[in-house]
Design a protein around this motif. Structure first.
Motif, PDB file in Angstrom:
ATOM      1  N   PHE A  94      -1.848   2.646  -9.565  1.00 50.49           N
ATOM      2  CA  PHE A  94      -0.978   2.626  -8.397  1.00 50.49           C
ATOM      3  C   PHE A  94      -0.240   1.304  -8.179  1.00 50.49           C
ATOM      4  CE2 PHE A  94      -4.603   5.448  -7.405  1.00 50.49           C
ATOM      5  CZ  PHE A  94      -3.915   6.643  -7.351  1.00 50.49           C
ATOM      6  N   ALA A  95      -0.458   0.303  -9.048  1.00 55.64           N
ATOM      7  CA  ALA A  95       0.118  -1.038  -8.875  1.00 55.64           C
ATOM      8  C   ALA A  95      -0.220  -1.589  -7.495  1.00 55.64           C
ATOM      9  CB  ALA A  95       1.627  -1.039  -9.123  1.00 55.64           C
ATOM     10  N   GLU A  96      -1.497  -1.458  -7.128  1.00 57.29           N
ATOM     11  CA  GLU A  96      -1.973  -1.965  -5.844  1.00 57.29           C
ATOM     12  C   GLU A  96      -3.015  -3.042  -6.069  1.00 57.29           C
ATOM     13  OE1 GLU A  96      -3.357   1.180  -3.322  1.00 57.29           O
ATOM     14  OE2 GLU A  96      -1.378   2.093  -3.182  1.00 57.29           O
ATOM     15  N   TYR A  97      -3.091  -3.964  -5.144  1.00 58.24           N
ATOM     16  CA  TYR A  97      -4.090  -5.028  -5.197  1.00 58.24           C
ATOM     17  C   TYR A  97      -4.841  -5.081  -3.874  1.00 58.24           C
ATOM     18  CZ  TYR A  97      -0.613  -7.707  -2.586  1.00 58.24           C
ATOM     19  OH  TYR A  97       0.290  -8.127  -1.641  1.00 58.24           O
ATOM     20  N   TRP A  98      -6.054  -5.632  -3.924  1.00 59.89           N
ATOM     21  CA  TRP A  98      -6.939  -5.688  -2.763  1.00 59.89           C
ATOM     22  C   TRP A  98      -6.811  -7.035  -2.085  1.00 59.89           C
ATOM     23  CZ3 TRP A  98     -11.309  -8.125  -0.798  1.00 59.89           C
ATOM     24  CH2 TRP A  98     -12.044  -7.398   0.135  1.00 59.89           C
ATOM     25  N   GLU A  99      -6.573  -7.005  -0.784  1.00 58.94           N
ATOM     26  CA  GLU A  99      -6.455  -8.238  -0.014  1.00 58.94           C
ATOM     27  C   GLU A  99      -6.797  -7.932   1.441  1.00 58.94           C
ATOM     28  OE1 GLU A  99      -3.434 -11.763  -0.384  1.00 58.94           O
ATOM     29  OE2 GLU A  99      -2.495 -10.106   0.709  1.00 58.94           O
ATOM     30  N   ALA A 100      -7.553  -8.815   2.047  1.00 57.90           N
ATOM     31  CA  ALA A 100      -7.906  -8.704   3.466  1.00 57.90           C
ATOM     32  C   ALA A 100      -8.540  -7.346   3.802  1.00 57.90           C
ATOM     33  CB  ALA A 100      -6.692  -8.972   4.340  1.00 57.90           C
ATOM     34  N   GLY A 101      -9.365  -6.848   2.880  1.00 56.00           N
ATOM     35  CA  GLY A 101     -10.123  -5.635   3.147  1.00 56.00           C
ATOM     36  C   GLY A 101      -9.403  -4.326   2.932  1.00 56.00           C
ATOM     37  N   ARG A 102      -8.206  -4.370   2.334  1.00 58.44           N
ATOM     38  CA  ARG A 102      -7.507  -3.102   2.071  1.00 58.44           C
ATOM     39  C   ARG A 102      -6.588  -3.240   0.866  1.00 58.44           C
ATOM     40  NH1 ARG A 102      -2.449  -2.100   4.219  1.00 58.44           N
ATOM     41  NH2 ARG A 102      -1.451  -3.875   5.209  1.00 58.44           N
ATOM     42  N   TRP A 103      -6.047  -2.115   0.417  1.00 57.33           N
ATOM     43  CA  TRP A 103      -5.171  -2.064  -0.748  1.00 57.33           C
ATOM     44  C   TRP A 103      -3.717  -2.204  -0.322  1.00 57.33           C
ATOM     45  CZ3 TRP A 103      -7.513  -2.768  -5.141  1.00 57.33           C
ATOM     46  CH2 TRP A 103      -8.859  -2.439  -5.222  1.00 57.33           C
ATOM     47  N   HIS A 104      -2.953  -2.961  -1.119  1.00 59.73           N
ATOM     48  CA  HIS A 104      -1.533  -3.211  -0.839  1.00 59.73           C
ATOM     49  C   HIS A 104      -0.709  -2.869  -2.078  1.00 59.73           C
ATOM     50  CE1 HIS A 104      -2.496  -5.673   2.742  1.00 59.73           C
ATOM     51  NE2 HIS A 104      -3.561  -6.000   2.044  1.00 59.73           N
ATOM     52  N   ASN A 105       0.475  -2.297  -1.855  1.00 62.01           N
ATOM     53  CA  ASN A 105       1.419  -2.092  -2.958  1.00 62.01           C
ATOM     54  C   ASN A 105       1.996  -3.431  -3.367  1.00 62.01           C
ATOM     55  OD1 ASN A 105       1.351   0.753  -3.176  1.00 62.01           O
ATOM     56  ND2 ASN A 105       2.636   0.911  -1.365  1.00 62.01           N
ATOM     57  N   HIS A 106       2.120  -3.636  -4.659  1.00 61.17           N
ATOM     58  CA  HIS A 106       2.738  -4.873  -5.132  1.00 61.17           C
ATOM     59  C   HIS A 106       4.224  -4.830  -4.783  1.00 61.17           C
ATOM     60  CE1 HIS A 106       4.103  -8.092  -7.711  1.00 61.17           C
ATOM     61  NE2 HIS A 106       2.836  -8.448  -7.864  1.00 61.17           N
ATOM     62  N   PRO A 107       4.786  -5.947  -4.272  1.00 67.90           N
ATOM     63  CA  PRO A 107       6.203  -5.939  -3.870  1.00 67.90           C
ATOM     64  C   PRO A 107       7.166  -5.655  -5.019  1.00 67.90           C
ATOM     65  CG  PRO A 107       5.164  -8.069  -3.380  1.00 67.90           C
ATOM     66  CD  PRO A 107       4.127  -7.195  -3.977  1.00 67.90           C
ATOM     67  N   ALA A 108       6.761  -5.923  -6.248  1.00 67.48           N
ATOM     68  CA  ALA A 108       7.663  -5.728  -7.391  1.00 67.48           C
ATOM     69  C   ALA A 108       7.474  -4.368  -8.056  1.00 67.48           C
ATOM     70  CB  ALA A 108       7.442  -6.843  -8.414  1.00 67.48           C
ATOM     71  N   ILE A 109       6.844  -3.426  -7.366  1.00 69.29           N
ATOM     72  CA  ILE A 109       6.562  -2.126  -7.977  1.00 69.29           C
ATOM     73  C   ILE A 109       7.835  -1.385  -8.393  1.00 69.29           C
ATOM     74  CG2 ILE A 109       6.424  -0.806  -5.835  1.00 69.29           C
ATOM     75  CD1 ILE A 109       4.039   0.692  -7.126  1.00 69.29           C
ATOM     76  N   GLU A 110       8.884  -1.480  -7.615  1.00 66.98           N
ATOM     77  CA  GLU A 110      10.133  -0.790  -7.932  1.00 66.98           C
ATOM     78  C   GLU A 110      10.868  -1.428  -9.108  1.00 66.98           C
ATOM     79  OE1 GLU A 110      10.852   2.104  -6.582  1.00 66.98           O
ATOM     80  OE2 GLU A 110       9.059   1.902  -5.357  1.00 66.98           O
ATOM     81  N   GLU A 111      10.664  -2.732  -9.290  1.00 66.56           N
ATOM     82  CA  GLU A 111      11.335  -3.449 -10.384  1.00 66.56           C
ATOM     83  C   GLU A 111      10.653  -3.231 -11.729  1.00 66.56           C
ATOM     84  OE1 GLU A 111      11.220  -7.581  -9.361  1.00 66.56           O
ATOM     85  OE2 GLU A 111      11.682  -7.160  -7.279  1.00 66.56           O
ATOM     86  N   LYS A 112       9.450  -2.676 -11.719  1.00 64.70           N
ATOM     87  CA  LYS A 112       8.643  -2.513 -12.920  1.00 64.70           C
ATOM     88  C   LYS A 112       8.479  -3.856 -13.639  1.00 64.70           C
ATOM     89  CE  LYS A 112       9.167   2.353 -13.539  1.00 64.70           C
ATOM     90  NZ  LYS A 112       8.583   2.751 -12.349  1.00 64.70           N
TER      91      LYS A 112
END
Length: 148
Positions: A94-112
């Protein structure tokens, strides 16, 4: 136990993953237990407090669930390690990373972005390590860590 003894020749702490209470009761106290964290894939069919006095590895599950279980199980057992595959799954699928207790989409996901999945996994590992250090009060690692 025969397989456990064979594995002990090749690794420092072999794990046995009993699924039923009856299986757990048959194992000597010195055997380290892999406790299958409840998830959609399955779970141990015994209650966590049956691990009293044991060394335990939390097998599977999300970091959130592992940390919740750690807080509970560490009262009566020694949690020595946890499974980190969930972070790799979230990074590569999913191109997600864990931070502050939850999963976040990486900001560069659309740029591949090149190395996007690796970067997500690296960020998650760093953040999870910091979260575990905060929870356990320990800053140790089974393998040498290059980045802190």
């Amino acid at each position: 136990m025969k397989q456990y003894e064979q594995l002990a020749e090749y690794c420092e702490v072999p794990l046995v993953v009993p699924k039923l209470s009856e299986q757990l009761q048959l194992l000597p106290p010195e055997v380290a237990i892999g406790f299958s964290v409840p998830s959609s894939y399955g779970a141990a069919q015994f209650l966590p407090w049956e691990l009293a006095g044991r060394r335990v590895h939390l097998l599977g599950g999300s970091p959130k669930r592992q940390m919740e279980l750690y807080r509970y199980i560490s009262i009566f057992a020694t949690v020595t390690s946890v499974d980190g595959n969930y972070a790799q799954l979230m990074a590569t699928k999913f191109a997600e990373y864990w931070e502050a207790g939850r999963w976040h989409n990486h900001p560069a996901i659309e740029e591949k972005k090149e190395n996007l999945y690796y970067e997500c996994w690296r960020i998650s590992c760093r953040n999870l390590r910091q979260a575990w250090e905060k929870i356990t009060g320990k800053a140790e690692c089974a393998v040498p860590c290059k980045e802190r």
